[in-house]
Design an enzyme around this catalytic site. Structure first.
Site, mmCIF file in Angstrom:
data_model
loop_
_atom_site.group_PDB
_atom_site.id
_atom_site.type_symbol
_atom_site.label_atom_id
_atom_site.label_comp_id
_atom_site.label_asym_id
_atom_site.label_seq_id
_atom_site.Cartn_x
_atom_site.Cartn_y
_atom_site.Cartn_z
ATOM 1 N N TRP A 7 -2.487 -3.107 7.494
ATOM 2 C CA TRP A 7 -3.898 -2.742 7.286
ATOM 3 C C TRP A 7 -4.762 -3.755 8.042
ATOM 4 C CZ3 TRP A 7 -7.354 -4.761 2.976
ATOM 5 C CH2 TRP A 7 -8.563 -4.065 2.941
ATOM 6 N N ASP A 27 0.012 -5.660 -2.439
ATOM 7 C CA ASP A 27 -1.221 -4.935 -2.197
ATOM 8 C C ASP A 27 -0.960 -3.506 -2.666
ATOM 9 O OD1 ASP A 27 -3.365 -3.566 -1.268
ATOM 10 O OD2 ASP A 27 -3.293 -4.350 0.772
ATOM 11 N N LYS A 45 -8.407 4.934 -3.921
ATOM 12 C CA LYS A 45 -7.725 6.142 -3.422
ATOM 13 C C LYS A 45 -7.199 7.004 -4.568
ATOM 14 C CE LYS A 45 -7.806 3.559 0.319
ATOM 15 N NZ LYS A 45 -8.280 3.754 1.662
HETATM 16 C C1 LIG Z 1 -3.285 -1.366 2.439
HETATM 17 C C2 LIG Z 1 -4.667 -1.417 1.897
HETATM 18 N N1 LIG Z 1 -4.995 -2.425 1.096
HETATM 19 C C3 LIG Z 1 -6.217 -2.523 0.566
HETATM 20 C C4 LIG Z 1 -7.181 -1.597 0.842
HETATM 21 C C5 LIG Z 1 -8.511 -1.846 0.204
HETATM 22 O O1 LIG Z 1 -9.199 -0.791 -0.239
HETATM 23 P P1 LIG Z 1 -10.447 -0.936 -1.192
HETATM 24 O O2 LIG Z 1 -11.046 -2.286 -1.007
HETATM 25 O O3 LIG Z 1 -11.340 0.154 -0.770
HETATM 26 O O4 LIG Z 1 -9.894 -0.759 -2.568
HETATM 27 C C6 LIG Z 1 -6.907 -0.530 1.697
HETATM 28 C C7 LIG Z 1 -7.917 0.459 2.088
HETATM 29 O O5 LIG Z 1 -7.799 1.251 2.962
HETATM 30 C C8 LIG Z 1 -5.595 -0.430 2.227
HETATM 31 O O6 LIG Z 1 -5.234 0.582 3.026
#
Ligand SMILES: Cc1ncc(COP(=O)(O)O)c(C=O)c1O
Length: 400
Positions: A147, A228, A265
């Site tokens: 990411w 994560d 998500k």
């Molecule tokens: C692998 C991964 N980690 C963390 C996130 C963090 O998302 P958010 O801060 O919107 O919860 C994302 C978002 O696309 C992600 O793909």
């Protein structure tokens, strides 16, 4: 960026011009820039292949029925501040959701928890605690690819970030040998940022057997796992199955760990910024101390987290019917994603597009590495699909 502040006595070396004239323009975020381009594009057939946000069959955002029900339930909630660590019912229910009801870490009260600004906030807060606890000289390992925010979140804290090969471009599969070798060679105390499921962007996860092996190596090498967890439940449609790696490392292998959970998500709460960080420690006293650190860091940064999203999640998880509805919603989303993969694969095969497209149906979750060369990707971005009456034919034109 060069700092012009010299010392606490007020002796300052003034910048030559205005205070900010030496500030260099920071690069724009590629993913958000792509979404901006997408929003500005007037084509009827446009598809956003960048940001990972679920859309329904009409290409519209989906407000989950479980979330609709929860919003009804909390509509009379007040607007007071939450406690520094967040909404207690949210922290409690979400921690049990991630780790399971009966795991030893939960029953022995060896889990620190703090509500965060979604998954990103959880990663940052976890990093801040680890920087203090493990020391600035420990290395953070991230997968290559990963990411796009991982590297900068941990580098911004001050960590040295090392990437290692995770994905084999030639086969479109996980490079498990590289993963194991990196675990074996890393210095004790190294932090491994691992995607709990639906690796972003490769869609390749270790099998349960491979996770078990990684946990064994992590334990013997004294590595620190940081999960994560942005896609729990939305990957396979079965929350427990998606939480396998986390629960194995923590409940079966008995490792200390950090878990960064997002409800963006899997509940469609992208804009509400609702997340959770958990630290699993060896003793209950250590968990209490870590929680006090989380509170201190939160107080400094945001004082206390936002209430609305946490109230929605707590209302879903605390109500048997809404929770059952949510599990059905997870199946709907994961099922539709799998179906879209299958349709794209079938169309490419049917139209005899040159290439091996198996990876589209093998990789899991919202992302997929197609293996297209850069010029084709840029063409996909800029070429108008109304070139052809059928979107599938248009895609074929661009893929060949
Ligand atoms: C692998 C991964 N980690 C963390 C996130 C963090 O998302 P958010 O801060 O919107 O919860 C994302 C978002 O696309 C992600 O793909």
């Amino acid at each position: 960026m060069r700092s012009y502040l010299k010392d606490k006595m007020g002796s300052i070396e003034l910048p030559p011009a205005g205070f900010f004239e030496h500030v260099a323009f920071a690069p724009l975020d590629a993913i958000f820039e792509l979404t901006k381009d997408y929003n500005a594009d007037t084509s009827e057939h446009k598809v956003n292949l960048g940001q990972g946000t679920y859309k329904d069959g009409n290409g519209e955002p989906w407000v989950l029925p479980a979330v609709q029900g929860a919003k009804e339930k909390i509509r009379d909630a007040n607007h007071e501040y939450l406690p520094i660590l967040g909404l207690p019912s949210f922290r409690h229910l979400a921690t049990k959701l991630v780790l399971g009801d009966s795991g030893p870490a939960v029953t022995e009260q060896r889990v620190a928890s703090c509500q965060t600004l979604s998954g990103t906030g959880a990663l940052h807060l976890a990093g801040l605690v680890l920087y203090e606890a493990l020391g600035p000289s420990c290395t953070v390992y991230i997968t290559e690819p990963t990411w796009s925010n991982h590297r900068q979140v941990f580098e911004a804290i001050g960590f040295y970030v090392q990437s290692y090969r995770y994905y084999d471009e030639a086969t479109g599969k996980l490079d498990v040998a590289s993963l194991e070798q990196t675990f074996e060679a890393a210095a004790p105390g190294s932090i491994f940022v691992m995607h709990a499921c639906a690796h972003n962007p490769s869609g390749c996860d270790p099998t349960q057997e491979q996770w078990r092996r990684l946990a064994t190596i992590a334990k013997s090498r004294k590595l620190f796992p940081l999960f994560d967890a942005a896609y729990l439940g939305i990957t396979s449609g079965d929350y427990d199955a998606d939480a396998f790696a986390i629960r194995h490392f923590v409940n079966e292998a008995g490792l200390e760990a950090a878990i960064c959970t997002s409800f963006a998500k899997n509940m469609g709460l992208y804009g509400e910024r609702v997340g959770l960080v958990n630290f699993i420690t060896q003793t209950s006293a250590a968990a209490t101390a870590v929680e006090s650190k989380l509170a201190q860091l939160t107080r400094v940064e945001i004082s206390n987290p936002p209430a609305f999203g946490a109230r929605i999640v707590a209302a879903v998880l605390g109500d048997a019917e809404l929770c059952a509805e949510w599990f059905r919603n997870l199946s709907t989303m994961s099922g539709r994603i799998a179906e879209m993969r299958q349709q794209l694969y079938d169309a490419l095969v049917r139209l005899k597009a040159p290439g091996d497209w198996e990876r589209i149906i093998q990789q899991k979750g919202m992302f997929c590495i197609l293996g297209l060369p850069l010029d084709r990707v840029l063409q996909l971005k800029s070429k108008r699909l109304e070139l052809s009456p059928s979107p599938w034919i248009s895609i074929l034109i661009l893929f060949t």
